[in-house]
Scaffold this motif. Structure first.
Motif, PDB file in Angstrom:
ATOM      1  N   HIS A 189     -11.175  25.902  -2.019  1.00  0.00           N
ATOM      2  CA  HIS A 189     -10.677  26.588  -0.829  1.00  0.00           C
ATOM      3  C   HIS A 189      -9.691  25.739  -0.040  1.00  0.00           C
ATOM      4  CE1 HIS A 189     -13.766  23.906   0.641  1.00  0.00           C
ATOM      5  NE2 HIS A 189     -13.477  24.188   1.888  1.00  0.00           N
ATOM      6  N   LEU A 190      -9.327  24.584  -0.567  1.00  0.00           N
ATOM      7  CA  LEU A 190      -8.420  23.685   0.140  1.00  0.00           C
ATOM      8  C   LEU A 190      -7.005  23.815  -0.418  1.00  0.00           C
ATOM      9  CD1 LEU A 190     -10.630  20.461   0.182  1.00  0.00           C
ATOM     10  CD2 LEU A 190     -10.491  22.258   1.925  1.00  0.00           C
ATOM     11  N   ARG A 191      -6.036  23.737   0.482  1.00  0.00           N
ATOM     12  CA  ARG A 191      -4.632  23.790   0.080  1.00  0.00           C
ATOM     13  C   ARG A 191      -3.922  22.569   0.657  1.00  0.00           C
ATOM     14  NH1 ARG A 191      -0.470  26.295   2.965  1.00  0.00           N
ATOM     15  NH2 ARG A 191      -2.059  27.310   4.257  1.00  0.00           N
ATOM     16  N   ARG A 192      -3.037  21.997  -0.145  1.00  0.00           N
ATOM     17  CA  ARG A 192      -2.261  20.856   0.336  1.00  0.00           C
ATOM     18  C   ARG A 192      -1.202  21.378   1.307  1.00  0.00           C
ATOM     19  NH1 ARG A 192      -1.705  15.549  -2.145  1.00  0.00           N
ATOM     20  NH2 ARG A 192      -0.048  14.426  -1.071  1.00  0.00           N
ATOM     21  N   ARG A 193      -1.347  21.000   2.550  1.00  0.00           N
ATOM     22  CA  ARG A 193      -0.458  21.516   3.591  1.00  0.00           C
ATOM     23  C   ARG A 193       0.635  20.545   3.979  1.00  0.00           C
ATOM     24  NH1 ARG A 193      -2.894  23.052   8.892  1.00  0.00           N
ATOM     25  NH2 ARG A 193      -0.690  23.460   9.280  1.00  0.00           N
ATOM     26  N   ARG A 194       0.468  19.271   3.652  1.00  0.00           N
ATOM     27  CA  ARG A 194       1.497  18.303   4.040  1.00  0.00           C
ATOM     28  C   ARG A 194       1.649  17.279   2.939  1.00  0.00           C
ATOM     29  NH1 ARG A 194       1.088  15.397   9.826  1.00  0.00           N
ATOM     30  NH2 ARG A 194      -0.411  14.091   8.737  1.00  0.00           N
ATOM     31  N   GLY A 195       2.894  16.893   2.680  1.00  0.00           N
ATOM     32  CA  GLY A 195       3.174  15.930   1.634  1.00  0.00           C
ATOM     33  C   GLY A 195       3.272  16.599   0.280  1.00  0.00           C
ATOM     34  N   ILE A 203       0.859  -1.185   0.000  1.00  0.00           N
ATOM     35  CA  ILE A 203       0.000   0.000   0.000  1.00  0.00           C
ATOM     36  C   ILE A 203       0.894   1.233   0.000  1.00  0.00           C
ATOM     37  CG2 ILE A 203      -1.841   1.244   1.174  1.00  0.00           C
ATOM     38  CD1 ILE A 203      -2.699  -1.572   0.398  1.00  0.00           C
ATOM     39  N   THR A 204       0.671   2.126  -0.944  1.00  0.00           N
ATOM     40  CA  THR A 204       1.323   3.433  -0.937  1.00  0.00           C
ATOM     41  C   THR A 204       0.255   4.485  -0.705  1.00  0.00           C
ATOM     42  OG1 THR A 204       2.974   2.661  -2.543  1.00  0.00           O
ATOM     43  CG2 THR A 204       2.802   5.043  -2.186  1.00  0.00           C
ATOM     44  N   GLN A 235       4.425   8.919 -11.393  1.00  0.00           N
ATOM     45  CA  GLN A 235       4.269   7.467 -11.270  1.00  0.00           C
ATOM     46  C   GLN A 235       3.039   7.095 -10.451  1.00  0.00           C
ATOM     47  OE1 GLN A 235       8.055   7.169  -9.163  1.00  0.00           O
ATOM     48  NE2 GLN A 235       7.035   6.124  -7.481  1.00  0.00           N
ATOM     49  N   ALA A 236       2.540   8.023  -9.628  1.00  0.00           N
ATOM     50  CA  ALA A 236       1.345   7.719  -8.838  1.00  0.00           C
ATOM     51  C   ALA A 236       0.131   7.507  -9.718  1.00  0.00           C
ATOM     52  CB  ALA A 236       1.076   8.845  -7.837  1.00  0.00           C
ATOM     53  N   ALA A 237       0.131   8.086 -10.909  1.00  0.00           N
ATOM     54  CA  ALA A 237      -1.015   7.953 -11.816  1.00  0.00           C
ATOM     55  C   ALA A 237      -0.962   6.679 -12.642  1.00  0.00           C
ATOM     56  CB  ALA A 237      -1.086   9.164 -12.748  1.00  0.00           C
ATOM     57  N   VAL A 238       0.081   5.881 -12.472  1.00  0.00           N
ATOM     58  CA  VAL A 238       0.205   4.625 -13.217  1.00  0.00           C
ATOM     59  C   VAL A 238      -0.630   3.560 -12.501  1.00  0.00           C
ATOM     60  CG1 VAL A 238       1.778   2.838 -14.023  1.00  0.00           C
ATOM     61  CG2 VAL A 238       2.493   5.237 -14.043  1.00  0.00           C
ATOM     62  N   ALA A 239      -1.637   3.054 -13.173  1.00  0.00           N
ATOM     63  CA  ALA A 239      -2.540   2.086 -12.547  1.00  0.00           C
ATOM     64  C   ALA A 239      -3.179   1.216 -13.617  1.00  0.00           C
ATOM     65  CB  ALA A 239      -3.623   2.802 -11.743  1.00  0.00           C
ATOM     66  N   GLY A 296       3.777   7.691   6.120  1.00  0.00           N
ATOM     67  CA  GLY A 296       3.842   9.087   5.734  1.00  0.00           C
ATOM     68  C   GLY A 296       3.412   9.247   4.286  1.00  0.00           C
ATOM     69  N   HIS A 297       3.265  10.476   3.849  1.00  0.00           N
ATOM     70  CA  HIS A 297       2.858  10.733   2.476  1.00  0.00           C
ATOM     71  C   HIS A 297       3.906  10.165   1.508  1.00  0.00           C
ATOM     72  CE1 HIS A 297       0.247  13.560   4.561  1.00  0.00           C
ATOM     73  NE2 HIS A 297      -0.453  13.673   3.456  1.00  0.00           N
ATOM     74  N   GLY A 298       3.446   9.389   0.558  1.00  0.00           N
ATOM     75  CA  GLY A 298       4.335   8.785  -0.420  1.00  0.00           C
ATOM     76  C   GLY A 298       5.044   7.543   0.065  1.00  0.00           C
ATOM     77  N   GLU A 299       4.770   7.100   1.285  1.00  0.00           N
ATOM     78  CA  GLU A 299       5.441   5.927   1.842  1.00  0.00           C
ATOM     79  C   GLU A 299       4.692   4.649   1.465  1.00  0.00           C
ATOM     80  OE1 GLU A 299       6.759   4.030   6.179  1.00  0.00           O
ATOM     81  OE2 GLU A 299       5.960   6.079   6.066  1.00  0.00           O
TER      82      GLU A 299
END
Length: 258
Positions: free
Chosen positions: A34-40, A5-6, A46-50, A250-253
């Motif tokens: 109104h949302l902002r990515r604050r972590r990670g 799992i990633t 490569q995350a879009a490869v599925a 963690g993010h990306g782990e």
């Protein structure tokens, strides 16, 4: 064979089972309304490869059309029944990008190759395309059935028939937070997710849907609701479901679950 799992942040995960890559609710944006990515960091290409992508419901942070546009042509997409009618942009995108869209309802299964099947299950969540969409499509969870059975809950509240409908699973990916300081009905927080875990009784669990996006201007409002849900879920799970191994990546782990 172990399942890997990633967690890319929010509800976006890659589940690798039997050589098949399953991507959940892809959201690759730095900012959404109104949302902002604050972590990670924003996930890499490569995350879009599925091989197959699962969309749990029509909210823009789960069915994010710009992120779906990053998928390779021909990628298979499972969405709630009624999604193409409710989100006309999905049909246009599928035509332009050559995505193979299959609509499913709770109880239906799809064979995605490699010995992997995916079964749709119910979720207790507002499935409309907000803010104004009519109720044309249900919110879903999914069970990925390969060498293991992995439950991706999507976004859901706790409901009595959850464990019965989901059935025996080995791994549970459970939402434990949100993107604001308060969670309304139809959501799991860390405590309710731990109660769900006790009912589901998998071998392992991973908390998702927390600690990634936060409303702009609310950085100082109840910050523990942003940072703490994963660890809080792990703590509560030790008491309510002590036999379940909880991993908090963690993010990306990537984590490997036997």
């Amino acid at each position: 064979m172990p399942v890997e799992i990633t967690w890319w942040g929010h509800a976006t995960c890659t589940v690798e089972d039997s050589g098949v890559r399953v991507l959940t609710d892809p959201l690759f944006a730095r900012r959404l309304a109104h949302l902002r990515r604050r972590r990670g960091a924003v996930p890499p290409a490569q995350a879009a490869v599925a091989d197959v992508v699962l969309v749990s419901h029509l909210h823009a942070d789960h069915m994010h059309l710009p992120s779906l546009a990053a998928l390779a042509p021909g990628t298979r997409l499972l969405v709630p029944r009624g999604a193409r009618r409710a989100v006309p942009g999905l049909a246009r995108l599928a035509g332009v990008r050559g995505l193979a869209v299959t609509e499913v309802a709770p109880g239906e299964e799809a064979d995605v190759g490699g010995g992997v099947r995916i079964r749709a299950v119910s979720a207790r969540h507002d499935g409309r395309r907000l803010p104004y969409g009519p109720r044309l499509a249900p919110a879903l969870g999914y069970v990925v059935q390969g060498s293991a059975r992995t439950y991706f809950a999507g976004d859901t509240g706790l409901f009595d028939a959850m464990a019965e409908e989901v059935g025996p699973v080995d791994v549970a990916l459970l939402p434990v937070g949100g993107w604001g300081p308060y969670l309304g009905p139809g959501h799991l927080d860390a405590g309710r997710a731990a109660r769900a875990l006790a009912d589901l009784a998998p071998a392992a669990a991973v908390p998702v849907h927390y600690g990634t996006y936060w409303p702009i201007g609310l950085d100082a409002v109840r910050p523990h609701e942003f940072h703490a849900p994963g660890q809080e879920f792990e703590r509560r799970a030790r008491r309510l479901a002590p036999k379940v191994t909880v991993r908090v990546p963690g993010h990306g782990e990537r984590v490997r679950l036997p």
